[in-house]
Motif scaffolding. Structure first.
Motif, PDB file in Angstrom:
ATOM      1  N   ASP A 164       0.885  -1.240  -0.035  1.00 24.20           N
ATOM      2  CA  ASP A 164       0.013   0.036  -0.127  1.00 24.20           C
ATOM      3  C   ASP A 164       0.914   1.311  -0.055  1.00 24.20           C
ATOM      4  OD1 ASP A 164      -3.247   0.133   0.830  1.00 24.20           O
ATOM      5  OD2 ASP A 164      -2.273   2.184   0.773  1.00 24.20           O
ATOM      6  N   TYR A 204     -12.962   7.210 -14.057  1.00 22.76           N
ATOM      7  CA  TYR A 204     -12.517   5.842 -13.232  1.00 22.76           C
ATOM      8  C   TYR A 204     -13.431   4.853 -13.707  1.00 22.76           C
ATOM      9  CZ  TYR A 204     -13.776   2.970  -8.852  1.00 22.76           C
ATOM     10  OH  TYR A 204     -14.066   2.018  -7.809  1.00 22.76           O
ATOM     11  N   THR A 236     -16.761   1.512   2.680  1.00 24.32           N
ATOM     12  CA  THR A 236     -15.190   1.512   2.937  1.00 24.32           C
ATOM     13  C   THR A 236     -15.077   2.909   2.980  1.00 24.32           C
ATOM     14  OG1 THR A 236     -14.570   1.736   0.631  1.00 24.32           O
ATOM     15  CG2 THR A 236     -14.850  -0.695   1.500  1.00 24.32           C
TER      16      THR A 236
HETATM   17  N1  LIG Z   1     -15.917   0.572  -2.017  1.00 26.92           N
HETATM   18  C1  LIG Z   1     -16.577   0.474  -3.031  1.00 26.92           C
HETATM   19  O1  LIG Z   1     -17.942   1.058  -3.173  1.00 26.92           O
HETATM   20  C2  LIG Z   1     -15.963   0.035  -4.268  1.00 26.92           C
HETATM   21  C3  LIG Z   1     -16.796  -0.262  -5.265  1.00 26.92           C
HETATM   22  C4  LIG Z   1     -16.198  -0.758  -6.365  1.00 26.92           C
HETATM   23  C5  LIG Z   1     -14.938  -0.920  -6.567  1.00 26.92           C
HETATM   24  N2  LIG Z   1     -14.241  -0.760  -5.616  1.00 26.92           N
HETATM   25  C6  LIG Z   1     -12.825  -1.131  -5.585  1.00 26.92           C
HETATM   26  O2  LIG Z   1     -12.422  -1.879  -4.819  1.00 26.92           O
HETATM   27  C7  LIG Z   1     -11.013  -1.466  -4.628  1.00 26.92           C
HETATM   28  C8  LIG Z   1     -10.734  -1.303  -3.169  1.00 26.92           C
HETATM   29  O3  LIG Z   1     -11.428   0.087  -2.797  1.00 26.92           O
HETATM   30  P1  LIG Z   1     -11.813   0.023  -1.205  1.00 26.92           P
HETATM   31  O4  LIG Z   1     -13.145   0.721  -1.146  1.00 26.92           O
HETATM   32  O5  LIG Z   1     -11.429  -0.599  -0.272  1.00 26.92           O
HETATM   33  O6  LIG Z   1     -10.862   1.640  -0.989  1.00 26.92           O
HETATM   34  P2  LIG Z   1     -10.166   2.249   0.157  1.00 26.92           P
HETATM   35  O7  LIG Z   1      -9.927   3.292  -0.222  1.00 26.92           O
HETATM   36  O8  LIG Z   1     -10.648   1.849   1.456  1.00 26.92           O
HETATM   37  O9  LIG Z   1      -8.675   1.263  -0.017  1.00 26.92           O
HETATM   38  C9  LIG Z   1      -7.970   1.518  -1.203  1.00 26.92           C
HETATM   39  C10 LIG Z   1      -6.391   1.303  -0.742  1.00 26.92           C
HETATM   40  O10 LIG Z   1      -5.633   1.557  -1.908  1.00 26.92           O
HETATM   41  C11 LIG Z   1      -4.506   2.373  -1.462  1.00 26.92           C
HETATM   42  N3  LIG Z   1      -4.016   3.075  -2.543  1.00 26.92           N
HETATM   43  C12 LIG Z   1      -4.339   4.166  -3.280  1.00 26.92           C
HETATM   44  N4  LIG Z   1      -3.637   4.669  -4.212  1.00 26.92           N
HETATM   45  C13 LIG Z   1      -2.677   3.902  -4.076  1.00 26.92           C
HETATM   46  C14 LIG Z   1      -1.410   3.843  -4.927  1.00 26.92           C
HETATM   47  N5  LIG Z   1      -1.128   4.729  -5.796  1.00 26.92           N
HETATM   48  N6  LIG Z   1      -0.568   2.860  -4.526  1.00 26.92           N
HETATM   49  C15 LIG Z   1      -0.647   1.884  -3.701  1.00 26.92           C
HETATM   50  N7  LIG Z   1      -1.939   1.802  -3.130  1.00 26.92           N
HETATM   51  C16 LIG Z   1      -2.739   2.783  -3.235  1.00 26.92           C
HETATM   52  C17 LIG Z   1      -5.035   3.353  -0.328  1.00 26.92           C
HETATM   53  O11 LIG Z   1      -4.119   3.780   0.295  1.00 26.92           O
HETATM   54  C18 LIG Z   1      -6.066   2.197   0.386  1.00 26.92           C
HETATM   55  O12 LIG Z   1      -5.280   1.555   1.416  1.00 26.92           O
HETATM   56  C19 LIG Z   1     -10.674  -0.295  -5.505  1.00 26.92           C
HETATM   57  O13 LIG Z   1      -9.833  -0.936  -6.448  1.00 26.92           O
HETATM   58  C20 LIG Z   1     -11.894   0.221  -5.770  1.00 26.92           C
HETATM   59  O14 LIG Z   1     -12.015   0.931  -6.988  1.00 26.92           O
HETATM   60  C21 LIG Z   1     -14.821  -0.337  -4.425  1.00 26.92           C
END
Ligand SMILES: NC(=O)c1ccc[n+]([C@@H]2O[C@H](COP(=O)([O-])OP(=O)(O)OC[C@H]3O[C@@H](n4cnc5c(N)ncnc54)[C@H](O)[C@@H]3O)[C@@H](O)[C@H]2O)c1
Length: 255
Positions: free
Chosen positions: A37, A155, A190
């Motif tokens: 991360d 996105y 999240t």
């Molecule tokens: N939460 C939702 O509703 C949702 C819906 C669809 C898809 N997603 C996808 O699920 C995945 C996880 O999302 P989440 O909701 O757990 O988000 P989150 O923000 O809780 O976690 C994302 C993590 O990615 C890390 N990160 C961001 N940029 C980074 C980089 N450049 N290098 C390394 N790490 C990096 C952040 O520090 C964080 O720990 C993502 O790909 C997101 O697009 C989430």
């Protein structure tokens, strides 16, 4: 689940939200987890929770948009945890706003993280997996990449790109043992969703209206996504390749 004990997984963005849940679930199955991360403190917290529960994990700080830093990071993972069998490209980011309010600097940041990040990790790790017995790759896209999502145009483009890229890599390298699949979370509770929904009354209204639209009447959780990702990494899923699986409580239903 079969075929996971003793394997090594790299999970990006595992310092928070869905990735943290995936890391915990894989560690429960005996996988050694590289918690990767940009937020080292978050990664270390995930590792603390895993090791307290008896699992094996290490934290690695990486900005996935930086190719040469990713090369060094993977070398450190291999030195600490052995060669990598499983890659989960989970790290993602967005700043929600109407497309006409965005600018090229913001597009670049969104594309760098959500598209170039997964490309970087796969370009570095797939040749290494080919030298061993192949590997499992699970790319975390989004239902935004299948059906669109207002306020998330760029996105959504990246996530649609991840879905198409995954199918192509699966076609190119499946016969050589590289098994790629995509998981599309629906709206899940999240920190990323909290940023998307926004603060105060507007955020509460958006959440309530989503909950009304979701057949199972709630947002997703990290546990909801962790099971399918772990299953796809296991040998139970050895004949599943190039698929895109939504985990959205039925908000989207694909044939
Ligand atoms: N939460 C939702 O509703 C949702 C819906 C669809 C898809 N997603 C996808 O699920 C995945 C996880 O999302 P989440 O909701 O757990 O988000 P989150 O923000 O809780 O976690 C994302 C993590 O990615 C890390 N990160 C961001 N940029 C980074 C980089 N450049 N290098 C390394 N790490 C990096 C952040 O520090 C964080 O720990 C993502 O790909 C997101 O697009 C989430």
């Amino acid at each position: 689940m079969k075929g996971l004990t003793g394997k090594t997984a790299v999970i990006t963005g595992a310092g928070s939200g869905l990735g943290c849940g995936m890391a915990q679930r894989m560690a429960e199955e005996g996988v050694r987890v590289a918690v990767v991360d940009i937020n080292l403190a978050g990664a270390e917290e995930t590792v603390r929770e895993i090791t307290e529960a008896g699992g094996e994990a290490r934290a690695f700080e990486l900005d996935i948009t930086d190719y040469s830093a990713a090369v060094s990071c993977i070398e450190s993972v291999e030195a600490g945890l052995g060669s990598v069998d499983i890659l989960v490209n989970n790290a993602g980011w967005d700043a929600a706003m109407p497309f006409l309010d965005t600018d090229p600097d913001l597009w670049k940041k969104i594309i760098d993280i959500n598209l170039y990040g997964p490309l970087n990790l796969q370009h570095i790790l797939v040749p290494k997996m080919l030298e061993h017995d192949g590997g499992k790759i699970i790319n975390i896209a989004s239902d935004a990449g299948r059906v669109g999502s207002s306020g998330e145009a760029v996105y959504s483009a990246c996530k649609g790109g991840v879905i198409a890229f995954s199918k192509t890599l699966a076609r190119e390298l499946g016969r050589k043992g590289i098994i790629v699949n995509t998981v599309c979370p629906g709206p899940s509770d999240t920190p990323l969703f909290a940023d998307f929904a926004g603060e105060g009354e507007a955020g509460k209204k958006l959440r309530a209206s989503l909950e009304r639209s979701i057949p199972l009447r709630r947002l997703g959780t990290a546990d909801d996504i962790a099971g399918i990702v772990t299953f796809l990494a296991s040998s139970e899923a050895d004949f599943i390749i190039g698929q895109t699986i939504s985990v959205s409580g039925g908000l989207t239903m694909h044939g």
